[in-house]
Scaffold this motif. Structure first.
Motif, PDB file in Angstrom:
ATOM      1  N   MET A  32      46.892  22.170  47.961  1.00 53.24           N
ATOM      2  CA  MET A  32      47.171  23.597  47.858  1.00 53.24           C
ATOM      3  C   MET A  32      48.240  23.953  48.896  1.00 53.24           C
ATOM      4  O   MET A  32      47.946  24.111  50.079  1.00 53.24           O
ATOM      5  CB  MET A  32      45.902  24.404  48.104  1.00 53.24           C
ATOM      6  N   VAL A  33      49.478  24.085  48.452  1.00 52.72           N
ATOM      7  CA  VAL A  33      50.545  24.373  49.398  1.00 52.72           C
ATOM      8  C   VAL A  33      50.707  25.865  49.624  1.00 52.72           C
ATOM      9  O   VAL A  33      51.284  26.304  50.623  1.00 52.72           O
ATOM     10  CB  VAL A  33      51.881  23.758  48.941  1.00 52.72           C
ATOM     11  N   TYR A  34      50.201  26.674  48.680  1.00 58.24           N
ATOM     12  CA  TYR A  34      50.313  28.132  48.860  1.00 58.24           C
ATOM     13  C   TYR A  34      49.157  28.835  48.164  1.00 58.24           C
ATOM     14  O   TYR A  34      48.780  28.478  47.042  1.00 58.24           O
ATOM     15  CB  TYR A  34      51.625  28.651  48.276  1.00 58.24           C
ATOM     16  N   GLN A  35      48.575  29.818  48.834  1.00 58.67           N
ATOM     17  CA  GLN A  35      47.597  30.702  48.218  1.00 58.67           C
ATOM     18  C   GLN A  35      47.771  32.087  48.806  1.00 58.67           C
ATOM     19  O   GLN A  35      47.744  32.270  50.023  1.00 58.67           O
ATOM     20  CB  GLN A  35      46.164  30.222  48.417  1.00 58.67           C
ATOM     21  N   GLY A  36      47.958  33.081  47.925  1.00 54.61           N
ATOM     22  CA  GLY A  36      48.169  34.448  48.369  1.00 54.61           C
ATOM     23  C   GLY A  36      46.889  35.130  48.799  1.00 54.61           C
ATOM     24  O   GLY A  36      45.782  34.590  48.684  1.00 54.61           O
ATOM     25  N   ALA A  37      47.050  36.349  49.271  1.00 54.18           N
ATOM     26  CA  ALA A  37      45.918  37.127  49.790  1.00 54.18           C
ATOM     27  C   ALA A  37      45.047  37.642  48.649  1.00 54.18           C
ATOM     28  O   ALA A  37      45.534  37.966  47.562  1.00 54.18           O
ATOM     29  CB  ALA A  37      46.435  38.291  50.627  1.00 54.18           C
ATOM     30  N   GLU A  38      43.735  37.724  48.911  1.00 50.93           N
ATOM     31  CA  GLU A  38      42.783  38.290  47.964  1.00 50.93           C
ATOM     32  C   GLU A  38      41.994  39.409  48.642  1.00 50.93           C
ATOM     33  O   GLU A  38      41.978  39.522  49.874  1.00 50.93           O
ATOM     34  CB  GLU A  38      41.827  37.214  47.439  1.00 50.93           C
ATOM     35  N   THR A  39      41.357  40.222  47.824  1.00 51.41           N
ATOM     36  CA  THR A  39      40.552  41.317  48.338  1.00 51.41           C
ATOM     37  C   THR A  39      39.392  41.580  47.381  1.00 51.41           C
ATOM     38  O   THR A  39      39.471  41.239  46.194  1.00 51.41           O
ATOM     39  CB  THR A  39      41.388  42.606  48.493  1.00 51.41           C
ATOM     40  N   SER A  40      38.335  42.189  47.901  1.00 49.15           N
ATOM     41  CA  SER A  40      37.214  42.616  47.055  1.00 49.15           C
ATOM     42  C   SER A  40      37.088  44.136  47.075  1.00 49.15           C
ATOM     43  O   SER A  40      36.026  44.685  46.781  1.00 49.15           O
ATOM     44  CB  SER A  40      35.905  41.968  47.535  1.00 49.15           C
ATOM     45  N   ALA A  41      38.186  44.811  47.392  1.00 46.70           N
ATOM     46  CA  ALA A  41      38.161  46.273  47.490  1.00 46.70           C
ATOM     47  C   ALA A  41      37.779  46.925  46.173  1.00 46.70           C
ATOM     48  O   ALA A  41      37.224  48.025  46.157  1.00 46.70           O
ATOM     49  CB  ALA A  41      39.523  46.792  47.959  1.00 46.70           C
ATOM     50  N   GLY A  42      38.052  46.247  45.046  1.00 48.26           N
ATOM     51  CA  GLY A  42      37.710  46.795  43.738  1.00 48.26           C
ATOM     52  C   GLY A  42      36.352  46.370  43.239  1.00 48.26           C
ATOM     53  O   GLY A  42      35.956  46.722  42.125  1.00 48.26           O
ATOM     54  N   GLY A  43      35.635  45.583  44.045  1.00 48.74           N
ATOM     55  CA  GLY A  43      34.300  45.142  43.676  1.00 48.74           C
ATOM     56  C   GLY A  43      34.188  43.642  43.483  1.00 48.74           C
ATOM     57  O   GLY A  43      33.196  43.035  43.874  1.00 48.74           O
ATOM     58  N   ASP A  44      35.180  43.024  42.877  1.00 54.60           N
ATOM     59  CA  ASP A  44      35.190  41.580  42.660  1.00 54.60           C
ATOM     60  C   ASP A  44      36.385  40.956  43.379  1.00 54.60           C
ATOM     61  O   ASP A  44      37.335  41.658  43.760  1.00 54.60           O
ATOM     62  CB  ASP A  44      35.283  41.259  41.158  1.00 54.60           C
ATOM     63  N   ALA A  45      36.327  39.639  43.547  1.00 57.51           N
ATOM     64  CA  ALA A  45      37.471  38.940  44.129  1.00 57.51           C
ATOM     65  C   ALA A  45      38.694  39.147  43.242  1.00 57.51           C
ATOM     66  O   ALA A  45      38.622  39.020  42.009  1.00 57.51           O
ATOM     67  CB  ALA A  45      37.168  37.454  44.269  1.00 57.51           C
ATOM     68  N   ALA A  46      39.810  39.496  43.857  1.00 61.64           N
ATOM     69  CA  ALA A  46      41.020  39.797  43.096  1.00 61.64           C
ATOM     70  C   ALA A  46      42.259  39.521  43.944  1.00 61.64           C
ATOM     71  O   ALA A  46      42.197  39.519  45.177  1.00 61.64           O
ATOM     72  CB  ALA A  46      41.015  41.264  42.653  1.00 61.64           C
ATOM     73  N   VAL A  47      43.360  39.290  43.269  1.00 62.80           N
ATOM     74  CA  VAL A  47      44.648  39.193  43.946  1.00 62.80           C
ATOM     75  C   VAL A  47      44.958  40.536  44.597  1.00 62.80           C
ATOM     76  O   VAL A  47      44.798  41.592  43.970  1.00 62.80           O
ATOM     77  CB  VAL A  47      45.763  38.835  42.945  1.00 62.80           C
ATOM     78  N   ASP A  48      45.363  40.511  45.854  1.00 58.01           N
ATOM     79  CA  ASP A  48      45.755  41.735  46.552  1.00 58.01           C
ATOM     80  C   ASP A  48      47.239  41.967  46.295  1.00 58.01           C
ATOM     81  O   ASP A  48      48.088  41.403  46.969  1.00 58.01           O
ATOM     82  CB  ASP A  48      45.468  41.609  48.046  1.00 58.01           C
TER      83      ASP A  48
END
Length: 290
Positions: free
Chosen positions: A91-107
Motif C-alpha cells: 500500500m503506497v498510498y491511502q487517503g484520509a477517511e472519516t466516520s462523520a456521516g456514520g460509516d467509514a467513508a472517504v473524507d
C-alpha cells in the motif's frame, strides 16, 4: 640492539581486521529519488468491462467520452502477483477517511484532487519494498468532467461531478461554478450535473458502476468499491539501486465511460426527456514507466 618485528606485525594485523570489519558493517546506500504516480485519462484506450474484457455499449443504452477536468483516488496498491488479495499488497498510498456521516467513508475535504497528467502521489523509493510488481490497484473516488447533452432542440455543455468510491463523506463541493452542500455520506454512483447555473443530483443504481479487474478470477475486489486493477506493460521492479525518480503513469480508459439509459434511442443524452445515468465507471487501467 635487535628489535623483534612480531609486535609490529600483530599490531598491523589487528588494524586491518578492524578496518575490514567496519567495511562489512557499513550500511548499503539508500536509493535516491521518488516513486511518482501520474494520472492519464485516455479517450482512445480500449473500453473494458468488469472482468477486463473488451466491452461495447449494451442495447438500450448510449454513451459518450467525457472531457476530464479533475480526478481523485483514495488508494494506490502494488500487487506482486495475480493471487494478491486487495489490501495484502504494498500500500503506497491511502487517503484520509472519516466516520462523520456514520460509516467509514472517504473524507473528500482532504482528498488530493488533480487535473489530467498531473502527479497524484509521490513516495521515496526507500519506503517501497524491493520486489517485482506486475499489477497495480487504484481506488478511484472522484471524477469531474464535461459532457454534451441536448435540450429543446439545442446542444449544450454540462459538467458532471461523479463520486464512485465505496462511500464518500461530503460537506460541500463545487461542480463547476455552483456549490452543493451535503454534510453526509454518499455511496458509489452519486453524481451532480451542472448546466446554465442549475444543479441536478442523482444516484446510479447499486452495482452499476463498472470497475475493471482483469484478475477477478483469482483476486476479486469488494462489492461497491471502485478498486480498478491494471497491469504494467512491463512489471515494475524496485531494486533500491535506483539513482533517480521512477515515474509511473496510471493510464485510465475514459472511452465512452459516461453511459445512460437512452429512452428515445437517439444516441444523445437528453436529461429532460427521461434519459437516466447508469454508469460512470472508468473503462480500464494500464500502467507503465516513463
Amino acid at each position: 640492539m635487535k628489535f623483534s618485528v612480531l609486535p609490529r606485525l600483530l599490531t598491523l594485523l589487528l588494524v586491518l581486521t578492524v578496518v575490514s570489519s567496519c567495511k562489512k558493517d557499513d550500511p548499503q546506500p539508500e536509493p535516491e529519488g521518488n516513486l511518482i504516480f501520474k494520472v492519464r485519462l485516455d479517450p482512445n484506450q480500449e473500453r473494458l468491462d468488469n472482468l477486463g474484457q473488451p466491452s461495447t455499449v449494451p442495447a438500450g443504452n448510449a454513451a459518450q467520452t467525457p472531457t476530464f477536468r479533475q480526478f481523485s483516488a483514495h488508494v494506490i496498491e502494488l500487487a506482486p502477483n495475480a493471487l494478491t488479495i486487495p489490501g495484502q499488497g504494498v500500500m503506497v498510498y491511502q487517503g484520509a477517511e472519516t466516520s462523520a456521516g456514520g460509516d467509514a467513508a472517504v473524507d473528500f475535504d482532504q482528498a488530493n484532487v488533480v487535473a489530467p497528467d498531473e502527479t497524484i502521489f509521490s513516495i521515496p523509493l526507500a519506503d517501497v519494498p524491493t520486489g517485482t510488481y506486475p499489477y497495480v490497484r487504484v481506488s478511484v473516488t472522484y471524477q469531474n468532467y464535461d459532457i454534451q447533452y441536448q435540450a429543446l432542440g439545442q446542444t449544450f455543455t454540462g459538467t458532471i461531478a461523479s463520486f464512485v468510491g465505496f462511500n464518500t463523506y461530503l460537506t460541500n463541493y463545487t461542480v463547476n461554478a455552483e456549490s452543493v452542500t451535503v454534510n453526509d455520506d454518499r455511496l458509489q454512483g452519486y453524481w451532480a450535473f451542472e448546466t446554465l447555473g442549475q444543479v441536478q443530483t442523482g444516484q446510479a443504481p447499486p452495482g452499476a458502476t463498472t470497475v475493471p479487474n482483469p484478475i477477478a478470477a483469482t483476486s476479486p475486489i469488494p462489492p461497491g468499491s471502485c478498486l480498478v486493477t491494471g497491469e504494467f506493460t512491463e512489471a515494475l521492479e524496485i531494486t533500491h539501486t535506483e539513482s533517480g525518480d521512477v515515474v509511473v503513469v496510471l493510464s485510465f480508459s475514459v472511452n465512452n465511460s459516461f453511459e445512460w439509459r437512452d429512452q428515445d434511442g437517439n444516441g444523445t443524452y437528453d436529461p429532460l426527456d427521461g434519459d437516466l445515468v447508469v454508469d460512470m465507471g472508468l473503462r480500464g487501467l494500464q500502467a507503465y514507466t516513463e
